[in-house]
Design an enzyme around this catalytic site. Structure first.
Site, PDB file in Angstrom:
ATOM      1  N   CYS A  86       0.836  -1.203   0.000  1.00 46.30           N
ATOM      2  CA  CYS A  86       0.000   0.000   0.000  1.00 46.30           C
ATOM      3  C   CYS A  86       0.872   1.255   0.000  1.00 46.30           C
ATOM      4  O   CYS A  86       1.567   1.504  -0.962  1.00 46.30           O
ATOM      5  CB  CYS A  86      -0.977  -0.050   1.168  1.00 46.30           C
ATOM      6  N   HIS A 194      -3.485  -5.693   0.905  1.00 50.18           N
ATOM      7  CA  HIS A 194      -2.849  -5.908   2.211  1.00 50.18           C
ATOM      8  C   HIS A 194      -2.828  -7.389   2.629  1.00 50.18           C
ATOM      9  O   HIS A 194      -3.706  -7.819   3.374  1.00 50.18           O
ATOM     10  CB  HIS A 194      -3.623  -5.151   3.291  1.00 50.18           C
ATOM     11  N   GLU A 196      -0.999  -8.696   4.817  1.00 51.45           N
ATOM     12  CA  GLU A 196      -0.749  -8.786   6.267  1.00 51.45           C
ATOM     13  C   GLU A 196      -2.033  -8.717   7.083  1.00 51.45           C
ATOM     14  O   GLU A 196      -2.036  -9.032   8.265  1.00 51.45           O
ATOM     15  CB  GLU A 196       0.253  -7.706   6.704  1.00 51.45           C
TER      16      GLU A 196
END
Lengths: 220, 80
Positions: A86, A194, A196
């Site tokens: 990002c 994302h 994560e």
């Protein structure tokens, strides 16, 4: 395996990244403030999401000129792994570690939702936990994720197979539906979605976890 | 010495913000606006007094930070 997460003023996905890496590694991941100069000893450097410097001037522009970025460049030049997610992707493009730029979303809206990604490369340190053509579901949360490069650069990226992930349904106007790209050597990955945020069933899924597991194996 | 920098999107680079401004102008009744491109205006106050040297410095600033030359052009004006 030793990993760290770079922290800029207004990074806000730094701790998510730390947790995701620690889960896969089973070891502590360091947080490195952007005014530091030294990344020696690390195998993996993660540049997290957020709104570094309030997105002033251009997203990632200020962070890309932070003192730590010379060390990130040196780490990448030496073949070290760099993952930018990002805002981290925007920073890596602004720093010249990845080609192209992330522009304002074509529909001008901040997009915050899960999207489907097609895996284009499964032979990299980041992606070999997936298969080519796997479709994974990962959240995006950005205002400026519209990947742009001039025609010559875009042809080179495509010709060299540097596209790691593509959107199944392009949410932001990115050229060729590009969601994530690699550098030429394949040791730097930048992506808008994302991974994560999806490493635990309790958070809605684990489609991001194979990336972190693969990274740990790559340098084990 | 005062200087100004204009940073504009290169031709051919989609400018969704410019488009939105154009749409709003036409919804306000301003007809006949064919195209809108938006950019940035940066004002600098420099210690340098030599215009040629100042221009050289600002050019370096533009290339290093003020503009992203993948998508943007820049122009420099130096006040007399």
């Amino acid at each position: 395996m030793k990993a760290c997460v770079i922290v800029f003023p207004a990074s806000n996905c730094d701790r998510d990244m730390q947790v995701a890496l620690e889960r896969s590694m089973g070891a502590k991941v360091d947080m490195v403030w952007h005014r530091e100069h030294d990344l020696s000893g690390y195998d993996l450097v993660a540049v997290p999401g957020g709104f570094s410097y309030g997105d002033y001037l251009r997203c990632g522009a200020m962070a890309a000129r932070s003192p730590i970025m010379d060390a990130v460049k040196a780490h990448a030049d030496n073949g070290g792994l760099v993952l930018g997610v990002c805002n981290g992707f925007q920073v890596l493009c602004e720093a010249g570690l990845l080609p192209g730029v992330l522009m304002r979303n074509a529909n001008l809206k901040f997009i915050c939702k899960d999207v489907e990604l097609m895996v284009e490369r499964a032979d990299t340190a980041f992606t070999n936990g997936y298969e080519v053509c796997d479709v994974i579901r990962v959240p995006v949360a950005h205002h400026d994720g519209n990947f742009f490069a001039d025609e010559e650069t875009l042809n080179r990226i495509e010709g060299e197979g540097q596209v790691a992930f593509r959107y199944v349904d392009n949410p932001n106007g990115s050229l060729n539906s590009i969601a994530g790209i690699l550098n030429e050597k394949g040791n730097v990955l930048g992506m808008m979605p994302h991974p994560e945020r999806l490493v635990d069933e309790q958070l809605g899924g684990t489609d991001g976890k194979p990336m972190f597991d693969a990274l740990i194996k790559a340098v084990a | 010495m005062k200087a100004t920098v204009h940073v504009t999107l290169k031709n051919g680079v989609l400018d969704p913000q410019g488009k939105a401004i154009g749409h709003t102008l036409s919804s306000l009744g301003f007809d006949g606006v064919d195209d809108v491109r938006q950019g940035k205006f940066i004002e600098l106050n420099l210690a340098e007094t030599d215009p040629a040297k100042a221009r050289e410095q600002i050019d370096a600033m533009c290339r290093k930070l003020l503009a992203n030359t993948v998508i943007e052009n820049y122009s420099i004006e130096i006040a007399d």
